[in-house]
Design an enzyme around this catalytic site. Sequence first.
Site, mmCIF file in Angstrom:
data_model
loop_
_atom_site.group_PDB
_atom_site.id
_atom_site.type_symbol
_atom_site.label_atom_id
_atom_site.label_comp_id
_atom_site.label_asym_id
_atom_site.label_seq_id
_atom_site.Cartn_x
_atom_site.Cartn_y
_atom_site.Cartn_z
ATOM 1 C CG ASP A 104 6.276 -12.178 -0.038
ATOM 2 O OD1 ASP A 104 6.608 -12.263 -1.233
ATOM 3 O OD2 ASP A 104 5.983 -13.194 0.644
ATOM 4 C CE1 TYR A 161 -4.674 0.919 -5.651
ATOM 5 C CE2 TYR A 161 -5.295 3.219 -5.850
ATOM 6 C CZ TYR A 161 -4.489 2.237 -5.316
ATOM 7 O OH TYR A 161 -3.503 2.584 -4.431
ATOM 8 C CE LYS A 213 1.977 -13.702 -1.749
ATOM 9 N NZ LYS A 213 3.160 -13.821 -0.861
ATOM 10 C CG ASP A 257 3.912 5.565 0.148
ATOM 11 O OD1 ASP A 257 3.812 6.144 -0.958
ATOM 12 O OD2 ASP A 257 3.210 5.847 1.134
ATOM 13 C CG ASP A 305 -0.470 2.953 -3.171
ATOM 14 O OD1 ASP A 305 -0.025 4.107 -3.250
ATOM 15 O OD2 ASP A 305 -1.214 2.564 -2.254
HETATM 16 C C1 IPM Z 1 -0.627 7.537 -4.513
HETATM 17 C C2 IPM Z 1 -1.719 7.656 -3.485
HETATM 18 C C3 IPM Z 1 -3.075 7.377 -4.125
HETATM 19 C C4 IPM Z 1 -3.018 5.985 -4.726
HETATM 20 C C5 IPM Z 1 -4.274 7.508 -3.172
HETATM 21 C C6 IPM Z 1 -4.318 8.887 -2.540
HETATM 22 C C7 IPM Z 1 -5.571 7.191 -3.852
HETATM 23 O O1 IPM Z 1 -1.456 6.814 -2.415
HETATM 24 O O2 IPM Z 1 -0.669 8.285 -5.509
HETATM 25 O O3 IPM Z 1 0.268 6.717 -4.327
HETATM 26 O O4 IPM Z 1 -3.214 4.999 -4.019
HETATM 27 O O5 IPM Z 1 -2.770 5.869 -5.931
HETATM 28 MG MG MG Z 2 0.428 5.893 -2.515
#
Ligand code: IPM
Ligand code: MG
Length: 359
Positions: free
Chosen positions: A222, A140, A190, A250, A246
Amino acid sequence: MRIAVLPGDGIGVEVVAEGRKVLERVAEGFGRRFEFTEALVGWAAVDGTGTALPDETARICRESDAIYFGAVGDPARDATLPPRERPEPVALLGLRKGLYANLRPAILNPALVDVCPLRPEIVKDGVDVLIVRELTGGLYYGKPKGPTEHDGVRGAVDTMVYTVPEIERIARVAFEAARKRKKRLCSVDKANILACSQLWREVVTGVAKDYPDVALTHLYVDNAAMQLIRNPGSFDVIVTENTFGDILSDEASMLAGSMGLLPSACLGDGDVTPFYEPIHGSAPDIAGKGIANPIAAILTAAMMLRHSFNLGREADAIESAVDQVLKAGHRTADIVSPGGSRISTSEMGSRITERIAVA
Ligand code: IPM
Ligand code: MG
Protein backbone atom coordinates in the site's frame (compact mmCIF):
# COMPACT_ATOMS: atom_id res chain seq x y z
CA MET A 1 15.95 -17.10 -34.80
CA ARG A 2 12.50 -18.61 -34.83
CA ILE A 3 9.76 -16.31 -33.57
CA ALA A 4 6.21 -17.46 -32.90
CA VAL A 5 3.91 -14.50 -33.60
CA LEU A 6 0.61 -14.57 -31.69
CA PRO A 7 -1.40 -11.39 -32.33
CA GLY A 8 -4.49 -12.63 -30.46
CA ASP A 9 -7.49 -10.35 -29.94
CA GLY A 10 -8.46 -6.70 -30.14
CA ILE A 11 -5.61 -4.26 -30.58
CA GLY A 12 -3.15 -7.16 -30.25
CA VAL A 13 -3.57 -7.69 -34.00
CA GLU A 14 -2.89 -4.06 -34.87
CA VAL A 15 0.11 -3.50 -32.63
CA VAL A 16 1.84 -6.78 -33.39
CA ALA A 17 1.65 -5.95 -37.11
CA GLU A 18 3.65 -2.78 -36.38
CA GLY A 19 6.16 -4.65 -34.25
CA ARG A 20 6.68 -7.06 -37.09
CA LYS A 21 7.25 -4.23 -39.52
CA VAL A 22 10.00 -2.95 -37.24
CA LEU A 23 11.53 -6.41 -36.87
CA GLU A 24 11.56 -6.92 -40.63
CA ARG A 25 13.38 -3.63 -41.03
CA VAL A 26 15.91 -4.68 -38.39
CA ALA A 27 16.43 -8.02 -40.15
CA GLU A 28 17.07 -6.30 -43.46
CA GLY A 29 19.21 -3.50 -42.04
CA PHE A 30 21.38 -5.62 -39.77
CA GLY A 31 21.51 -8.73 -41.93
CA ARG A 32 19.61 -10.91 -39.47
CA ARG A 33 17.24 -13.72 -40.28
CA PHE A 34 14.05 -14.00 -38.29
CA GLU A 35 11.72 -16.82 -39.13
CA PHE A 36 8.18 -15.77 -38.20
CA THR A 37 5.41 -18.32 -37.68
CA GLU A 38 1.97 -16.85 -36.98
CA ALA A 39 -0.39 -18.81 -34.76
CA LEU A 40 -3.89 -18.43 -33.39
CA VAL A 41 -4.51 -17.53 -29.77
CA GLY A 42 -7.34 -16.09 -27.67
CA TRP A 43 -10.88 -15.66 -28.98
CA ALA A 44 -9.43 -15.69 -32.47
CA ALA A 45 -8.43 -19.29 -31.75
CA VAL A 46 -11.69 -20.18 -30.00
CA ASP A 47 -13.52 -19.24 -33.20
CA GLY A 48 -11.40 -21.45 -35.40
CA THR A 49 -10.57 -24.36 -33.13
CA GLY A 50 -12.78 -24.25 -30.02
CA THR A 51 -9.94 -23.49 -27.64
CA ALA A 52 -7.97 -20.36 -26.76
CA LEU A 53 -4.65 -22.21 -26.93
CA PRO A 54 -4.82 -24.84 -29.68
CA ASP A 55 -2.29 -27.72 -29.67
CA GLU A 56 -0.91 -26.44 -32.94
CA THR A 57 -0.14 -23.05 -31.36
CA ALA A 58 1.44 -24.70 -28.32
CA ARG A 59 3.61 -26.79 -30.66
CA ILE A 60 4.71 -23.76 -32.69
CA CYS A 61 5.59 -21.97 -29.44
CA ARG A 62 7.57 -24.94 -28.15
CA GLU A 63 9.53 -25.13 -31.38
CA SER A 64 10.31 -21.41 -31.43
CA ASP A 65 13.06 -19.45 -29.69
CA ALA A 66 10.72 -16.67 -28.58
CA ILE A 67 7.02 -15.86 -28.53
CA TYR A 68 5.93 -12.42 -29.68
CA PHE A 69 2.44 -11.92 -28.30
CA GLY A 70 -0.22 -9.21 -28.66
CA ALA A 71 -3.13 -9.57 -26.25
CA VAL A 72 -6.12 -11.78 -25.53
CA GLY A 73 -9.54 -11.20 -24.06
CA ASP A 74 -12.94 -9.79 -24.91
CA PRO A 75 -15.29 -9.13 -21.99
CA ALA A 76 -18.26 -8.97 -24.38
CA ARG A 77 -17.80 -12.66 -25.14
CA ASP A 78 -16.93 -13.86 -21.63
CA ALA A 79 -20.44 -15.11 -20.90
CA THR A 80 -20.15 -17.64 -23.72
CA LEU A 81 -17.46 -19.68 -21.94
CA PRO A 82 -17.01 -20.79 -18.33
CA PRO A 83 -14.29 -18.71 -16.56
CA ARG A 84 -11.77 -21.54 -16.66
CA GLU A 85 -11.98 -21.86 -20.44
CA ARG A 86 -11.58 -18.18 -21.27
CA PRO A 87 -8.48 -16.90 -23.08
CA GLU A 88 -6.88 -15.18 -20.06
CA PRO A 89 -6.40 -18.33 -17.96
CA VAL A 90 -6.08 -20.79 -20.85
CA ALA A 91 -3.81 -18.92 -23.24
CA LEU A 92 -2.03 -16.33 -21.14
CA LEU A 93 -1.44 -18.35 -18.01
CA GLY A 94 -0.83 -21.43 -20.19
CA LEU A 95 1.95 -19.80 -22.20
CA ARG A 96 3.48 -18.20 -19.12
CA LYS A 97 3.84 -21.55 -17.36
CA GLY A 98 7.44 -21.96 -16.25
CA LEU A 99 8.26 -18.32 -17.01
CA TYR A 100 8.48 -17.01 -13.50
CA ALA A 101 10.20 -13.68 -14.07
CA ASN A 102 8.16 -10.89 -15.60
CA LEU A 103 10.25 -7.81 -16.35
CA ARG A 104 8.21 -4.63 -16.73
CA PRO A 105 10.27 -1.49 -17.25
CA ALA A 106 8.48 1.86 -16.89
CA ILE A 107 10.42 4.78 -18.27
CA LEU A 108 9.18 8.32 -18.68
CA ASN A 109 10.46 9.54 -22.02
CA PRO A 110 11.56 13.18 -21.61
CA ALA A 111 9.41 14.09 -24.63
CA LEU A 112 6.32 12.91 -22.75
CA VAL A 113 6.68 14.82 -19.49
CA ASP A 114 3.60 16.87 -20.45
CA VAL A 115 1.57 13.69 -21.00
CA CYS A 116 2.45 12.12 -17.65
CA PRO A 117 -0.45 12.83 -15.28
CA LEU A 118 1.95 13.71 -12.46
CA ARG A 119 3.06 17.31 -12.01
CA PRO A 120 6.38 18.15 -13.71
CA GLU A 121 8.14 18.86 -10.41
CA ILE A 122 7.38 15.31 -9.24
CA VAL A 123 8.91 13.72 -12.33
CA LYS A 124 11.67 16.25 -12.90
CA ASP A 125 14.40 13.75 -11.98
CA GLY A 126 12.99 11.30 -14.49
CA VAL A 127 11.24 7.97 -14.01
CA ASP A 128 13.06 4.74 -14.73
CA VAL A 129 11.62 1.86 -12.75
CA LEU A 130 11.96 -1.83 -13.48
CA ILE A 131 9.26 -3.97 -11.93
CA VAL A 132 10.29 -7.59 -11.53
CA ARG A 133 7.01 -9.38 -11.06
CA GLU A 134 6.87 -13.01 -9.91
CA LEU A 135 4.67 -14.59 -12.55
CA THR A 136 3.92 -18.22 -11.79
CA GLY A 137 2.88 -18.28 -8.15
CA GLY A 138 0.61 -16.59 -5.67
CA LEU A 139 -3.11 -16.02 -6.08
CA TYR A 140 -3.16 -16.75 -9.79
CA TYR A 141 -2.32 -20.43 -9.40
CA GLY A 142 -2.73 -21.40 -5.70
CA LYS A 143 -5.13 -24.21 -4.81
CA PRO A 144 -7.85 -24.39 -3.61
CA LYS A 145 -9.34 -22.07 -6.18
CA GLY A 146 -12.87 -21.58 -7.40
CA PRO A 147 -16.44 -21.35 -6.23
CA THR A 148 -17.41 -22.80 -2.85
CA GLU A 149 -20.68 -23.61 -1.12
CA HIS A 150 -21.16 -24.31 2.56
CA ASP A 151 -24.58 -24.83 4.13
CA GLY A 152 -26.23 -23.30 1.10
CA VAL A 153 -24.07 -20.17 1.22
CA ARG A 154 -22.13 -19.53 -1.96
CA GLY A 155 -18.62 -18.16 -1.85
CA ALA A 156 -15.33 -18.35 -3.69
CA VAL A 157 -11.72 -18.96 -2.77
CA ASP A 158 -8.31 -18.07 -4.18
CA THR A 159 -5.17 -19.14 -2.39
CA MET A 160 -1.87 -17.33 -2.11
CA VAL A 161 1.00 -19.79 -1.87
CA TYR A 162 4.77 -19.24 -2.12
CA THR A 163 7.64 -21.59 -1.49
CA VAL A 164 11.20 -20.64 -0.55
CA PRO A 165 12.70 -21.71 -3.93
CA GLU A 166 10.08 -19.67 -5.80
CA ILE A 167 10.95 -16.55 -3.82
CA GLU A 168 14.67 -17.16 -4.01
CA ARG A 169 14.83 -17.45 -7.79
CA ILE A 170 12.80 -14.31 -8.47
CA ALA A 171 14.84 -12.43 -5.88
CA ARG A 172 18.03 -13.42 -7.72
CA VAL A 173 16.65 -12.16 -11.03
CA ALA A 174 15.86 -8.84 -9.35
CA PHE A 175 19.24 -8.50 -7.63
CA GLU A 176 21.03 -9.31 -10.90
CA ALA A 177 18.95 -6.66 -12.69
CA ALA A 178 19.63 -4.10 -9.96
CA ARG A 179 23.34 -4.83 -10.24
CA LYS A 180 23.24 -3.72 -13.89
CA ARG A 181 21.31 -0.55 -13.01
CA LYS A 182 21.49 1.85 -10.06
CA LYS A 183 21.98 -0.99 -7.57
CA ARG A 184 18.83 -0.26 -5.59
CA LEU A 185 16.23 -2.94 -5.00
CA CYS A 186 12.91 -2.40 -3.26
CA SER A 187 11.07 -5.57 -2.25
CA VAL A 188 7.33 -5.01 -1.98
CA ASP A 189 5.14 -7.17 0.24
CA LYS A 190 2.39 -7.08 2.83
CA ALA A 191 4.41 -8.63 5.63
CA ASN A 192 2.34 -6.90 8.32
CA ILE A 193 -0.55 -9.23 7.45
CA LEU A 194 0.26 -12.00 4.97
CA ALA A 195 2.20 -15.15 5.86
CA CYS A 196 3.45 -15.41 2.26
CA SER A 197 4.86 -11.91 2.59
CA GLN A 198 6.60 -12.70 5.86
CA LEU A 199 8.35 -15.59 4.15
CA TRP A 200 9.02 -13.37 1.13
CA ARG A 201 10.76 -10.75 3.25
CA GLU A 202 12.82 -13.35 5.09
CA VAL A 203 13.97 -15.05 1.88
CA VAL A 204 14.73 -11.81 -0.01
CA THR A 205 16.75 -10.59 2.97
CA GLY A 206 18.69 -13.87 2.91
CA VAL A 207 19.45 -13.62 -0.82
CA ALA A 208 20.69 -10.05 -0.26
CA LYS A 209 23.77 -11.47 1.47
CA ASP A 210 25.00 -12.58 -1.97
CA TYR A 211 24.58 -9.05 -3.31
CA PRO A 212 26.32 -6.73 -0.87
CA ASP A 213 26.71 -4.14 -3.63
CA VAL A 214 22.91 -3.77 -4.00
CA ALA A 215 20.99 -1.64 -1.47
CA LEU A 216 17.85 -3.53 -0.44
CA THR A 217 14.79 -1.86 1.07
CA HIS A 218 11.33 -3.22 1.88
CA LEU A 219 7.97 -1.52 1.48
CA TYR A 220 4.43 -2.64 2.19
CA VAL A 221 2.47 -2.71 -1.02
CA ASP A 222 0.00 0.00 0.00
CA ASN A 223 2.86 2.32 0.85
CA ALA A 224 4.68 1.37 -2.38
CA ALA A 225 1.58 2.31 -4.39
CA MET A 226 1.61 5.70 -2.71
CA GLN A 227 5.39 6.29 -3.02
CA LEU A 228 5.29 5.49 -6.73
CA ILE A 229 3.09 8.54 -7.20
CA ARG A 230 4.69 10.71 -4.52
CA ASN A 231 8.31 10.18 -5.50
CA PRO A 232 8.73 7.87 -8.51
CA GLY A 233 12.37 8.89 -8.93
CA SER A 234 13.23 7.12 -5.67
CA PHE A 235 12.72 3.69 -7.28
CA ASP A 236 15.19 1.68 -9.32
CA VAL A 237 14.18 -2.01 -9.29
CA ILE A 238 11.06 -3.32 -7.56
CA VAL A 239 10.57 -7.02 -6.88
CA THR A 240 7.18 -8.31 -5.86
CA GLU A 241 4.75 -11.21 -5.99
CA ASN A 242 2.35 -11.84 -8.85
CA THR A 243 -0.79 -9.88 -7.92
CA PHE A 244 1.03 -6.91 -6.39
CA GLY A 245 3.19 -6.78 -9.52
CA ASP A 246 0.13 -6.85 -11.75
CA ILE A 247 -1.37 -3.86 -9.97
CA LEU A 248 1.80 -1.83 -9.47
CA SER A 249 2.83 -2.25 -13.10
CA ASP A 250 -0.42 -0.71 -14.34
CA GLU A 251 0.16 2.13 -11.90
CA ALA A 252 3.74 2.50 -13.11
CA SER A 253 2.56 2.63 -16.72
CA MET A 254 0.94 5.97 -16.00
CA LEU A 255 4.29 7.29 -14.79
CA ALA A 256 5.44 6.65 -18.35
CA GLY A 257 2.39 8.47 -19.69
CA SER A 258 0.29 5.64 -21.08
CA MET A 259 -0.37 1.92 -20.89
CA GLY A 260 0.40 1.92 -24.59
CA LEU A 261 4.10 2.44 -23.95
CA LEU A 262 5.11 -0.42 -21.68
CA PRO A 263 6.76 -3.61 -22.92
CA SER A 264 7.41 -6.76 -20.93
CA ALA A 265 9.35 -9.98 -20.99
CA CYS A 266 8.43 -13.27 -19.30
CA LEU A 267 11.53 -15.33 -18.69
CA GLY A 268 12.30 -18.67 -17.08
CA ASP A 269 15.36 -20.79 -16.94
CA GLY A 270 14.19 -24.13 -18.22
CA ASP A 271 13.42 -24.96 -21.78
CA VAL A 272 10.14 -23.05 -21.84
CA THR A 273 10.05 -20.56 -24.73
CA PRO A 274 10.39 -16.97 -23.44
CA PHE A 275 7.30 -14.89 -23.94
CA TYR A 276 7.18 -11.20 -24.84
CA GLU A 277 4.06 -9.05 -24.59
CA PRO A 278 3.06 -5.43 -24.20
CA ILE A 279 1.61 -4.96 -20.71
CA HIS A 280 -1.64 -3.58 -22.10
CA GLY A 281 -4.55 -5.86 -22.93
CA SER A 282 -6.76 -6.27 -25.97
CA ALA A 283 -8.60 -2.95 -25.36
CA PRO A 284 -11.78 -3.95 -27.24
CA ASP A 285 -13.15 -0.41 -26.86
CA ILE A 286 -10.55 0.98 -29.26
CA ALA A 287 -9.84 -2.13 -31.34
CA GLY A 288 -10.10 -1.94 -35.12
CA LYS A 289 -10.04 1.86 -35.18
CA GLY A 290 -6.35 2.27 -35.94
CA ILE A 291 -5.84 4.45 -32.87
CA ALA A 292 -3.95 2.08 -30.55
CA ASN A 293 -0.40 2.95 -29.62
CA PRO A 294 2.00 0.37 -31.08
CA ILE A 295 4.99 1.60 -29.06
CA ALA A 296 4.53 -0.93 -26.23
CA ALA A 297 4.54 -3.76 -28.78
CA ILE A 298 7.50 -2.27 -30.64
CA LEU A 299 9.52 -1.89 -27.43
CA THR A 300 8.50 -5.45 -26.59
CA ALA A 301 10.18 -6.54 -29.82
CA ALA A 302 13.33 -4.75 -28.64
CA MET A 303 13.20 -6.61 -25.32
CA MET A 304 12.90 -9.88 -27.24
CA LEU A 305 15.96 -9.09 -29.34
CA ARG A 306 17.96 -8.21 -26.25
CA HIS A 307 16.90 -11.05 -23.96
CA SER A 308 16.35 -13.96 -26.34
CA PHE A 309 18.79 -13.25 -29.14
CA ASN A 310 21.46 -11.15 -27.49
CA LEU A 311 20.99 -8.48 -30.17
CA GLY A 312 21.74 -5.44 -28.06
CA ARG A 313 22.63 -3.10 -30.91
CA GLU A 314 19.44 -3.94 -32.78
CA ALA A 315 17.38 -3.41 -29.62
CA ASP A 316 19.11 -0.06 -29.07
CA ALA A 317 18.30 0.93 -32.65
CA ILE A 318 14.58 0.26 -32.06
CA GLU A 319 14.53 2.16 -28.77
CA SER A 320 16.35 5.07 -30.27
CA ALA A 321 13.94 5.17 -33.23
CA VAL A 322 11.05 5.36 -30.75
CA ASP A 323 12.80 8.20 -28.89
CA GLN A 324 13.31 10.13 -32.10
CA VAL A 325 9.71 9.77 -33.20
CA LEU A 326 8.45 10.96 -29.82
CA LYS A 327 10.95 13.79 -29.78
CA ALA A 328 9.72 14.86 -33.22
CA GLY A 329 6.28 15.21 -31.65
CA HIS A 330 4.45 12.32 -33.30
CA ARG A 331 1.64 11.07 -31.09
CA THR A 332 -1.04 8.43 -31.06
CA ALA A 333 -4.33 9.38 -29.40
CA ASP A 334 -3.34 8.13 -25.92
CA ILE A 335 -0.29 10.41 -25.68
CA VAL A 336 -1.44 13.44 -27.58
CA SER A 337 -1.16 16.81 -25.81
CA PRO A 338 -4.16 19.11 -25.83
CA GLY A 339 -4.38 20.69 -29.27
CA GLY A 340 -1.68 18.40 -30.73
CA SER A 341 -2.18 16.29 -33.82
CA ARG A 342 -2.41 12.55 -33.75
CA ILE A 343 -1.29 9.81 -36.08
CA SER A 344 -2.68 6.30 -36.53
CA THR A 345 -1.30 3.01 -35.26
CA SER A 346 0.25 2.14 -38.60
CA GLU A 347 1.62 5.64 -39.22
CA MET A 348 3.36 5.45 -35.86
CA GLY A 349 4.76 2.02 -36.77
CA SER A 350 5.99 3.32 -40.13
CA ARG A 351 7.65 6.40 -38.67
CA ILE A 352 9.52 4.29 -36.16
CA THR A 353 10.47 1.78 -38.86
CA GLU A 354 11.87 4.56 -41.08
CA ARG A 355 14.10 5.78 -38.29
CA ILE A 356 15.80 2.47 -37.55
CA ALA A 357 19.42 3.34 -38.12
CA VAL A 358 21.16 0.35 -39.63
CA ALA A 359 24.64 -0.82 -38.74
C1 IPM B 1 -1.26 -8.47 -17.22
C2 IPM B 1 -2.74 -8.77 -17.30
C3 IPM B 1 -2.99 -10.25 -17.02
C4 IPM B 1 -2.42 -10.56 -15.65
C5 IPM B 1 -4.46 -10.68 -17.11
C6 IPM B 1 -5.04 -10.35 -18.47
C7 IPM B 1 -4.64 -12.13 -16.79
O1 IPM B 1 -3.43 -7.94 -16.43
O2 IPM B 1 -0.50 -9.08 -18.00
O3 IPM B 1 -0.88 -7.64 -16.41
O4 IPM B 1 -3.08 -10.31 -14.64
O5 IPM B 1 -1.29 -11.05 -15.57
MG1 MG C 1 -2.24 -6.47 -15.54
